[in-house]
Motif scaffolding. Sequence first.
Motif, PDB file in Angstrom:
ATOM      1  N   ALA A 177       9.876  -5.461  37.719  1.00 51.47           N
ATOM      2  CA  ALA A 177       8.656  -4.998  36.826  1.00 51.47           C
ATOM      3  C   ALA A 177       7.466  -5.245  37.289  1.00 51.47           C
ATOM      4  O   ALA A 177       6.888  -6.309  36.872  1.00 51.47           O
ATOM      5  CB  ALA A 177       9.336  -5.494  35.548  1.00 51.47           C
ATOM      6  N   THR A 178       6.827  -4.459  38.061  1.00 50.02           N
ATOM      7  CA  THR A 178       5.551  -4.524  38.344  1.00 50.02           C
ATOM      8  C   THR A 178       4.451  -4.170  37.283  1.00 50.02           C
ATOM      9  O   THR A 178       3.177  -4.733  36.898  1.00 50.02           O
ATOM     10  CB  THR A 178       4.913  -3.694  39.374  1.00 50.02           C
ATOM     11  N   GLY A 179       4.984  -3.601  36.017  1.00 52.28           N
ATOM     12  CA  GLY A 179       4.304  -2.994  34.960  1.00 52.28           C
ATOM     13  C   GLY A 179       3.312  -1.735  35.316  1.00 52.28           C
ATOM     14  O   GLY A 179       2.498  -1.398  34.568  1.00 52.28           O
ATOM     15  N   VAL A 180       3.505  -1.221  36.447  1.00 53.86           N
ATOM     16  CA  VAL A 180       2.663  -0.080  37.258  1.00 53.86           C
ATOM     17  C   VAL A 180       3.262   1.191  37.278  1.00 53.86           C
ATOM     18  O   VAL A 180       4.511   1.290  37.734  1.00 53.86           O
ATOM     19  CB  VAL A 180       1.945  -0.371  38.418  1.00 53.86           C
ATOM     20  N   ARG A 181       3.051   2.124  36.418  1.00 49.09           N
ATOM     21  CA  ARG A 181       3.891   3.579  36.657  1.00 49.09           C
ATOM     22  C   ARG A 181       2.858   4.670  36.830  1.00 49.09           C
ATOM     23  O   ARG A 181       1.646   4.585  36.530  1.00 49.09           O
ATOM     24  CB  ARG A 181       4.387   3.660  35.171  1.00 49.09           C
ATOM     25  N   LEU A 182       3.385   5.623  37.806  1.00 44.05           N
ATOM     26  CA  LEU A 182       2.337   6.441  38.144  1.00 44.05           C
ATOM     27  C   LEU A 182       2.861   7.851  37.689  1.00 44.05           C
ATOM     28  O   LEU A 182       3.987   8.153  37.626  1.00 44.05           O
ATOM     29  CB  LEU A 182       2.525   6.655  39.947  1.00 44.05           C
ATOM     30  N   PHE A 183       1.892   8.765  37.300  1.00 46.32           N
ATOM     31  CA  PHE A 183       2.213  10.006  36.635  1.00 46.32           C
ATOM     32  C   PHE A 183       1.481  10.977  37.446  1.00 46.32           C
ATOM     33  O   PHE A 183       0.201  10.580  37.677  1.00 46.32           O
ATOM     34  CB  PHE A 183       2.140   9.910  35.170  1.00 46.32           C
ATOM     35  N   PRO A 184       1.842  12.333  37.754  1.00 54.08           N
ATOM     36  CA  PRO A 184       0.827  13.127  38.034  1.00 54.08           C
ATOM     37  C   PRO A 184      -0.251  13.544  36.829  1.00 54.08           C
ATOM     38  O   PRO A 184       0.169  13.205  35.867  1.00 54.08           O
ATOM     39  CB  PRO A 184       1.714  14.578  38.269  1.00 54.08           C
ATOM     40  N   LEU A 242       0.775  13.718  32.849  1.00 52.08           N
ATOM     41  CA  LEU A 242      -0.249  13.385  32.012  1.00 52.08           C
ATOM     42  C   LEU A 242      -1.261  14.347  31.717  1.00 52.08           C
ATOM     43  O   LEU A 242      -1.795  14.662  32.862  1.00 52.08           O
ATOM     44  CB  LEU A 242      -1.030  12.165  32.389  1.00 52.08           C
ATOM     45  N   LEU A 243      -1.521  14.789  30.821  1.00 56.20           N
ATOM     46  CA  LEU A 243      -2.495  15.897  30.437  1.00 56.20           C
ATOM     47  C   LEU A 243      -3.560  15.145  29.639  1.00 56.20           C
ATOM     48  O   LEU A 243      -3.683  14.594  28.648  1.00 56.20           O
ATOM     49  CB  LEU A 243      -2.068  16.911  29.538  1.00 56.20           C
ATOM     50  N   VAL A 244      -4.794  15.661  30.242  1.00 60.07           N
ATOM     51  CA  VAL A 244      -6.169  14.909  29.726  1.00 60.07           C
ATOM     52  C   VAL A 244      -7.078  15.828  29.602  1.00 60.07           C
ATOM     53  O   VAL A 244      -7.325  16.800  30.423  1.00 60.07           O
ATOM     54  CB  VAL A 244      -6.736  14.015  30.706  1.00 60.07           C
ATOM     55  N   ALA A 245      -7.798  15.988  28.313  1.00 56.48           N
ATOM     56  CA  ALA A 245      -8.783  17.095  28.195  1.00 56.48           C
ATOM     57  C   ALA A 245     -10.237  16.506  28.568  1.00 56.48           C
ATOM     58  O   ALA A 245     -10.542  15.535  28.390  1.00 56.48           O
ATOM     59  CB  ALA A 245      -8.739  17.109  26.539  1.00 56.48           C
ATOM     60  N   HIS A 246     -11.003  17.612  28.799  1.00 55.44           N
ATOM     61  CA  HIS A 246     -12.363  17.174  29.496  1.00 55.44           C
ATOM     62  C   HIS A 246     -13.139  18.397  29.086  1.00 55.44           C
ATOM     63  O   HIS A 246     -12.825  19.500  28.739  1.00 55.44           O
ATOM     64  CB  HIS A 246     -12.359  17.223  30.725  1.00 55.44           C
ATOM     65  N   ASP A 247     -14.527  18.081  28.715  1.00 55.59           N
ATOM     66  CA  ASP A 247     -15.641  18.938  28.331  1.00 55.59           C
ATOM     67  C   ASP A 247     -16.306  19.510  29.450  1.00 55.59           C
ATOM     68  O   ASP A 247     -17.053  20.367  29.452  1.00 55.59           O
ATOM     69  CB  ASP A 247     -16.265  18.393  27.321  1.00 55.59           C
ATOM     70  N   GLY A 248     -16.340  18.811  30.693  1.00 53.21           N
ATOM     71  CA  GLY A 248     -17.252  19.378  31.766  1.00 53.21           C
ATOM     72  C   GLY A 248     -16.285  19.684  32.994  1.00 53.21           C
ATOM     73  O   GLY A 248     -15.058  19.542  33.044  1.00 53.21           O
ATOM     74  N   LEU A 257      -2.292   6.041  36.722  1.00 52.23           N
ATOM     75  CA  LEU A 257      -1.394   4.946  36.719  1.00 52.23           C
ATOM     76  C   LEU A 257      -1.453   4.169  35.398  1.00 52.23           C
ATOM     77  O   LEU A 257      -2.586   3.802  34.748  1.00 52.23           O
ATOM     78  CB  LEU A 257      -1.949   3.634  37.861  1.00 52.23           C
ATOM     79  N   LEU A 258      -0.517   3.980  34.893  1.00 50.20           N
ATOM     80  CA  LEU A 258      -0.348   3.216  33.331  1.00 50.20           C
ATOM     81  C   LEU A 258      -0.010   1.832  33.718  1.00 50.20           C
ATOM     82  O   LEU A 258       1.130   1.526  34.648  1.00 50.20           O
ATOM     83  CB  LEU A 258       0.586   3.766  32.513  1.00 50.20           C
ATOM     84  N   ALA A 259      -0.680   0.668  33.444  1.00 53.16           N
ATOM     85  CA  ALA A 259      -0.788  -0.601  34.039  1.00 53.16           C
ATOM     86  C   ALA A 259      -1.270  -1.370  32.911  1.00 53.16           C
ATOM     87  O   ALA A 259      -2.064  -1.387  31.943  1.00 53.16           O
ATOM     88  CB  ALA A 259      -1.341  -0.607  35.086  1.00 53.16           C
ATOM     89  N   SER A 292      -7.434   8.970  44.787  1.00 54.15           N
ATOM     90  CA  SER A 292      -7.806   8.158  43.861  1.00 54.15           C
ATOM     91  C   SER A 292      -7.039   8.328  42.635  1.00 54.15           C
ATOM     92  O   SER A 292      -6.500   9.309  42.406  1.00 54.15           O
ATOM     93  CB  SER A 292      -9.314   8.557  43.425  1.00 54.15           C
ATOM     94  N   ALA A 293      -6.800   7.142  41.890  1.00 54.79           N
ATOM     95  CA  ALA A 293      -5.967   7.280  40.569  1.00 54.79           C
ATOM     96  C   ALA A 293      -6.958   6.489  39.559  1.00 54.79           C
ATOM     97  O   ALA A 293      -7.606   5.644  39.453  1.00 54.79           O
ATOM     98  CB  ALA A 293      -4.679   6.255  40.955  1.00 54.79           C
ATOM     99  N   GLU A 294      -6.748   7.300  38.274  1.00 62.98           N
ATOM    100  CA  GLU A 294      -7.377   6.701  37.168  1.00 62.98           C
ATOM    101  C   GLU A 294      -6.387   5.754  36.494  1.00 62.98           C
ATOM    102  O   GLU A 294      -5.100   6.101  36.199  1.00 62.98           O
ATOM    103  CB  GLU A 294      -7.432   7.999  36.278  1.00 62.98           C
ATOM    104  N   VAL A 295      -6.937   4.517  36.133  1.00 62.92           N
ATOM    105  CA  VAL A 295      -6.043   3.474  35.839  1.00 62.92           C
ATOM    106  C   VAL A 295      -6.186   3.374  34.144  1.00 62.92           C
ATOM    107  O   VAL A 295      -7.257   3.410  33.519  1.00 62.92           O
ATOM    108  CB  VAL A 295      -6.453   2.241  36.321  1.00 62.92           C
ATOM    109  N   TRP A 296      -5.127   3.447  33.490  1.00 60.09           N
ATOM    110  CA  TRP A 296      -4.946   3.514  31.951  1.00 60.09           C
ATOM    111  C   TRP A 296      -4.297   1.897  31.703  1.00 60.09           C
ATOM    112  O   TRP A 296      -3.219   1.711  31.946  1.00 60.09           O
ATOM    113  CB  TRP A 296      -3.942   4.435  31.434  1.00 60.09           C
ATOM    114  N   GLU A 297      -5.310   1.104  30.973  1.00 59.25           N
ATOM    115  CA  GLU A 297      -5.079  -0.270  30.841  1.00 59.25           C
ATOM    116  C   GLU A 297      -4.037  -0.486  29.615  1.00 59.25           C
ATOM    117  O   GLU A 297      -4.368   0.242  28.597  1.00 59.25           O
ATOM    118  CB  GLU A 297      -6.243  -0.895  31.047  1.00 59.25           C
ATOM    119  N   GLY A 298      -3.707  -1.781  29.394  1.00 60.24           N
ATOM    120  CA  GLY A 298      -3.161  -2.334  28.220  1.00 60.24           C
ATOM    121  C   GLY A 298      -1.607  -1.677  28.014  1.00 60.24           C
ATOM    122  O   GLY A 298      -1.264  -1.901  26.781  1.00 60.24           O
ATOM    123  N   PHE A 299      -0.958  -1.469  29.049  1.00 62.26           N
ATOM    124  CA  PHE A 299       0.472  -1.063  28.746  1.00 62.26           C
ATOM    125  C   PHE A 299       1.398  -2.201  29.254  1.00 62.26           C
ATOM    126  O   PHE A 299       1.006  -2.580  30.540  1.00 62.26           O
ATOM    127  CB  PHE A 299       0.759   0.381  29.740  1.00 62.26           C
TER     128      PHE A 299
END
Length: 310
Positions: A177-184, A242-248, A257-259, A292-299
């Motif tokens: 259990a590293t606490g790190v999960r990778l998602f497209p 993981l679907l993320v909305a953007h305006d630009g 990475l959820l971590a 590059s990976a975007e890190v989502w913290e607090g999981f």
Amino acid sequence: MPMPDSTVTGSSLPGGAATSPPTASDRWFRTWPDSSVLDRPRLMARSLIDLADLDDQIVFYERLLGVPADLRMPIPDFGGLELAAVGNLLLIASERPFTPVQRRTAYSLIVPSLAGQLALLERTGTSVLEPVETILPGSRARVRYPDGLLAELVEHRPRLGERPAPRPGTAVPEPVATGVRLFPRRAVPAERFADAVRFYETALEAEAGAEAGAEAGAEAGAEVLPVGPDGRPGPVLVGNLLLVAHDGPAEPVAFALLAPSAEKVAALAGTGRPPGRTVGGRTVMPLASGVSAEVWEGFPAPAAEAGRRA
């Protein structure tokens, strides 16, 4: 049909007899050689790398994610490729330059039935770019989704005499259990976000948020990912996308990475402190081979799971 071996040069150990490096047949293993056992498609992020880096990158992602690789497939007759999967990441290695279509392909999906998946996608506006063909792992096709992204669909079937096999000599013999999960990760214009959610719910045969709640240990229907700011649609997990909305313009980030924290990811990745670059307030961290990976913290770290397939 025996699998063709790569041509390799032998070596010798000090004070011992000559030994030969592992052949292609020796390196081949699949924990689940028959994808018909899957209850839905397994969506995977892709990383295109040089073949010389494959061993090191398998070990890097095993230690980062705390799970052993669950397949490795040398396919010398298919462009000289060698593939390995660690968690939700497919490492695609080659000694040759990758083709433009290989570089443009966003995802790989291991599907229970290729015919069934193509029939499902037919009513969504998906087009077939490369028709079904037989390959060493089973069969494949390449498609273009309605949002313009390319995906490779692969149906795995066991070779004659092949049995499920774990990775030999893994850096992570048992899940940790590293606490790190990778998602497209897929960034979608905010005005098309709802359409994207509906499409990927169909393509991945999963409801938005269902897997997120299960993986984080939340109650069914509980919000797991942070809400987007200023009325922007909040990011959601559809299956393991993981679907993320953007305006630009969309940030060129390979995956998410959820971590528990960016510091935890940096420690496991051996990069020291997390870099200062952020996207939407989240750290963007370079990993192996310059992706590059975007890190989502607090999981919180979930309990280690043996044999996760999705």
